[in-house]
Design an enzyme around this catalytic site. Structure first.
Site, short mmCIF file in Angstrom:
data_model
loop_
_atom_site.label_atom_id
_atom_site.label_comp_id
_atom_site.label_asym_id
_atom_site.label_seq_id
_atom_site.Cartn_x
_atom_site.Cartn_y
_atom_site.Cartn_z
N VAL A 212 32.04 75.13 110.44
CA VAL A 212 31.27 74.49 109.36
C VAL A 212 30.94 75.53 108.30
CG1 VAL A 212 29.22 73.18 108.76
CG2 VAL A 212 30.31 72.84 111.00
N LYS A 213 31.40 75.26 107.10
CA LYS A 213 31.19 76.19 105.98
C LYS A 213 29.89 75.81 105.27
CE LYS A 213 34.33 78.33 102.61
NZ LYS A 213 35.57 78.07 101.85
#
Length: 214
Positions: free
Chosen positions: A82-83
Protein backbone atom coordinates in the site's frame (compact mmCIF):
# COMPACT_ATOMS: atom_id res chain seq x y z
CA UNK A 1 20.22 -2.93 -6.01
CA UNK A 2 17.02 -4.42 -7.36
CA UNK A 3 14.80 -3.04 -10.11
CA UNK A 4 11.09 -2.26 -10.02
CA UNK A 5 9.31 -0.88 -13.06
CA UNK A 6 7.36 2.35 -12.57
CA UNK A 7 4.31 2.00 -14.78
CA UNK A 8 0.75 0.73 -14.97
CA UNK A 9 1.13 -0.20 -18.64
CA UNK A 10 0.76 -3.96 -18.85
CA UNK A 11 2.58 -4.27 -22.17
CA UNK A 12 5.62 -2.43 -20.79
CA UNK A 13 5.59 -4.68 -17.74
CA UNK A 14 5.43 -7.80 -19.92
CA UNK A 15 8.34 -6.65 -22.09
CA UNK A 16 10.54 -5.77 -19.11
CA UNK A 17 9.61 -8.89 -17.15
CA UNK A 18 10.53 -11.07 -20.14
CA UNK A 19 14.12 -9.81 -19.87
CA UNK A 20 14.40 -11.10 -16.32
CA UNK A 21 15.49 -8.07 -14.32
CA UNK A 22 12.17 -6.89 -12.83
CA UNK A 23 11.62 -7.64 -9.13
CA UNK A 24 8.46 -5.58 -8.60
CA UNK A 25 6.16 -2.81 -9.86
CA UNK A 26 5.19 0.63 -8.60
CA UNK A 27 2.07 2.44 -9.73
CA UNK A 28 0.36 5.67 -8.74
CA UNK A 29 -3.05 7.22 -9.50
CA UNK A 30 -1.62 9.22 -12.42
CA UNK A 31 -0.11 6.13 -14.06
CA UNK A 32 -3.31 4.10 -13.63
CA UNK A 33 -5.48 6.96 -14.93
CA UNK A 34 -3.24 7.22 -18.00
CA UNK A 35 -4.21 3.65 -18.93
CA UNK A 36 -7.94 4.46 -18.87
CA UNK A 37 -8.79 1.18 -17.15
CA UNK A 38 -10.29 0.08 -13.85
CA UNK A 39 -7.72 0.11 -11.02
CA UNK A 40 -8.52 -3.40 -9.76
CA UNK A 41 -8.45 -4.82 -13.28
CA UNK A 42 -5.02 -3.31 -13.98
CA UNK A 43 -3.56 -4.44 -10.66
CA UNK A 44 -4.92 -7.97 -11.01
CA UNK A 45 -3.29 -8.28 -14.43
CA UNK A 46 0.02 -6.93 -13.12
CA UNK A 47 0.06 -9.45 -10.26
CA UNK A 48 -0.36 -12.25 -12.80
CA UNK A 49 2.79 -11.11 -14.63
CA UNK A 50 5.29 -10.13 -11.91
CA UNK A 51 5.91 -12.26 -8.84
CA UNK A 52 7.10 -9.51 -6.54
CA UNK A 53 5.94 -6.45 -4.61
CA UNK A 54 3.27 -4.40 -6.42
CA UNK A 55 2.62 -0.91 -5.04
CA UNK A 56 -0.92 0.46 -5.34
CA UNK A 57 -1.57 3.95 -4.00
CA UNK A 58 -4.40 5.28 -1.86
CA UNK A 59 -6.18 8.46 -2.97
CA UNK A 60 -7.63 9.61 0.36
CA UNK A 61 -5.94 12.20 2.55
CA UNK A 62 -7.16 11.33 6.05
CA UNK A 63 -5.84 8.39 8.03
CA UNK A 64 -9.10 6.51 8.53
CA UNK A 65 -9.93 6.51 4.82
CA UNK A 66 -6.34 5.61 3.88
CA UNK A 67 -6.53 2.65 6.25
CA UNK A 68 -9.77 1.42 4.69
CA UNK A 69 -8.37 1.87 1.16
CA UNK A 70 -5.16 0.15 2.20
CA UNK A 71 -7.02 -2.87 3.50
CA UNK A 72 -8.89 -3.16 0.20
CA UNK A 73 -5.66 -2.88 -1.82
CA UNK A 74 -3.92 -5.46 0.37
CA UNK A 75 -6.70 -7.98 -0.25
CA UNK A 76 -6.17 -7.90 -4.02
CA UNK A 77 -3.09 -10.13 -3.83
CA UNK A 78 -0.51 -11.21 -1.21
CA UNK A 79 2.19 -9.24 -3.08
CA UNK A 80 0.37 -5.92 -2.76
CA UNK A 81 2.09 -3.00 -1.03
CA UNK A 82 0.00 0.00 0.00
CA UNK A 83 1.50 3.26 -1.19
CA UNK A 84 0.89 6.12 1.26
CA UNK A 85 1.81 9.83 0.91
CA UNK A 86 4.34 11.30 3.34
CA UNK A 87 2.03 13.27 5.65
CA UNK A 88 1.11 13.06 9.32
CA UNK A 89 -2.17 11.40 8.37
CA UNK A 90 -0.25 9.07 6.09
CA UNK A 91 2.07 7.96 8.88
CA UNK A 92 -0.90 7.37 11.18
CA UNK A 93 -2.27 5.05 8.49
CA UNK A 94 1.12 3.35 8.08
CA UNK A 95 1.23 2.58 11.80
CA UNK A 96 -2.16 0.84 11.76
CA UNK A 97 -1.57 -1.03 8.49
CA UNK A 98 1.84 -2.21 9.69
CA UNK A 99 0.30 -3.52 12.91
CA UNK A 100 -2.14 -5.48 10.72
CA UNK A 101 0.73 -7.03 8.76
CA UNK A 102 0.15 -4.97 5.62
CA UNK A 103 3.25 -3.75 3.76
CA UNK A 104 3.53 -0.04 3.03
CA UNK A 105 5.51 2.23 0.74
CA UNK A 106 5.71 5.85 1.89
CA UNK A 107 5.93 8.02 -1.21
CA UNK A 108 6.73 11.65 -2.00
CA UNK A 109 9.71 11.67 0.37
CA UNK A 110 11.94 14.70 -0.13
CA UNK A 111 14.06 14.82 3.04
CA UNK A 112 15.99 12.44 5.28
CA UNK A 113 13.86 13.51 8.25
CA UNK A 114 10.72 12.43 6.39
CA UNK A 115 12.33 9.09 5.57
CA UNK A 116 13.33 8.51 9.19
CA UNK A 117 9.84 9.33 10.48
CA UNK A 118 8.28 7.00 7.90
CA UNK A 119 10.65 4.21 8.84
CA UNK A 120 9.92 4.60 12.54
CA UNK A 121 6.18 4.55 11.79
CA UNK A 122 6.77 1.09 10.33
CA UNK A 123 7.04 1.66 6.57
CA UNK A 124 8.31 -1.33 4.60
CA UNK A 125 9.69 1.03 1.95
CA UNK A 126 10.35 4.75 1.58
CA UNK A 127 10.40 6.37 -1.85
CA UNK A 128 12.60 9.49 -2.12
CA UNK A 129 11.99 11.36 -5.38
CA UNK A 130 15.27 11.98 -7.16
CA UNK A 131 14.32 13.83 -10.35
CA UNK A 132 11.84 16.18 -8.72
CA UNK A 133 14.52 17.36 -6.28
CA UNK A 134 16.92 17.90 -9.18
CA UNK A 135 14.20 19.97 -10.89
CA UNK A 136 14.27 22.56 -8.08
CA UNK A 137 18.08 22.70 -7.94
CA UNK A 138 18.50 20.31 -5.02
CA UNK A 139 20.64 17.16 -5.14
CA UNK A 140 18.50 14.04 -4.95
CA UNK A 141 21.51 11.75 -4.74
CA UNK A 142 22.68 13.41 -1.52
CA UNK A 143 19.27 12.56 -0.10
CA UNK A 144 19.63 8.89 -1.09
CA UNK A 145 23.08 8.73 0.52
CA UNK A 146 21.86 10.41 3.71
CA UNK A 147 18.91 8.05 4.10
CA UNK A 148 21.07 5.00 3.39
CA UNK A 149 23.65 6.11 5.98
CA UNK A 150 21.01 6.77 8.64
CA UNK A 151 19.26 3.45 8.06
CA UNK A 152 22.55 1.54 8.15
CA UNK A 153 23.79 3.33 11.28
CA UNK A 154 20.62 2.56 13.21
CA UNK A 155 19.89 -0.88 11.78
CA UNK A 156 16.60 0.24 10.24
CA UNK A 157 15.11 -2.49 8.01
CA UNK A 158 13.01 -0.12 5.86
CA UNK A 159 14.17 -0.33 2.24
CA UNK A 160 14.90 2.67 0.03
CA UNK A 161 13.16 2.83 -3.35
CA UNK A 162 14.71 5.53 -5.54
CA UNK A 163 11.83 7.09 -7.46
CA UNK A 164 11.48 9.81 -10.09
CA UNK A 165 14.38 8.26 -11.99
CA UNK A 166 14.89 10.18 -15.24
CA UNK A 167 17.91 8.66 -16.99
CA UNK A 168 20.52 5.86 -16.77
CA UNK A 169 23.01 8.01 -14.84
CA UNK A 170 20.43 8.36 -12.08
CA UNK A 171 20.25 4.57 -11.88
CA UNK A 172 24.00 4.07 -11.50
CA UNK A 173 24.32 6.88 -8.98
CA UNK A 174 21.43 5.46 -6.93
CA UNK A 175 23.16 2.09 -6.83
CA UNK A 176 26.39 3.74 -5.66
CA UNK A 177 24.52 5.84 -3.08
CA UNK A 178 23.06 2.79 -1.36
CA UNK A 179 19.48 2.53 -2.62
CA UNK A 180 17.99 -0.94 -2.19
CA UNK A 181 15.72 -0.57 -5.21
CA UNK A 182 15.31 1.79 -8.16
CA UNK A 183 11.86 2.05 -9.68
CA UNK A 184 12.44 2.94 -13.30
CA UNK A 185 10.18 3.89 -16.24
CA UNK A 186 10.31 1.55 -19.22
CA UNK A 187 11.84 4.22 -21.47
CA UNK A 188 14.82 4.51 -19.10
CA UNK A 189 15.29 0.73 -19.16
CA UNK A 190 15.39 0.99 -22.96
CA UNK A 191 18.13 3.61 -22.70
CA UNK A 192 20.07 1.43 -20.25
CA UNK A 193 20.00 -1.51 -22.65
CA UNK A 194 21.63 0.34 -25.51
CA UNK A 195 25.17 1.41 -26.31
CA UNK A 196 26.50 2.36 -29.77
CA UNK A 197 29.59 0.16 -29.35
CA UNK A 198 27.36 -2.84 -28.65
CA UNK A 199 25.45 -2.19 -31.89
CA UNK A 200 28.61 -1.67 -33.95
CA UNK A 201 30.20 -4.75 -32.37
CA UNK A 202 27.23 -6.92 -33.35
CA UNK A 203 27.33 -5.53 -36.89
CA UNK A 204 31.05 -6.35 -37.15
CA UNK A 205 30.62 -9.90 -35.82
CA UNK A 206 27.86 -10.55 -38.35
CA UNK A 207 29.86 -9.03 -41.21
CA UNK A 208 32.92 -11.13 -40.30
CA UNK A 209 30.78 -14.26 -40.10
CA UNK A 210 29.24 -13.65 -43.52
CA UNK A 211 32.69 -12.95 -45.00
CA UNK A 212 34.07 -16.18 -43.53
CA UNK A 213 31.32 -18.22 -45.21
CA UNK A 214 32.32 -17.02 -48.69
Amino acid sequence: MRFFIDTANVEEIKKANRMGFIAGVTTNPSLVAKEGRDFNEVIQEITSIVDGPISGEVVSLNAEEMIEEGRVIAKIHPNMVVKIPMTGEGLAAVKVLTEEGIKTNVTLVFSATQALLAARAGATYVSPFLGRLDDIGDDGLVLIRDIAEIFETHGIPTEIISASVRHPIHVIECAKAGADIATVPYKVFEQMLKHPLTDSGIDKFLADWEAAKK
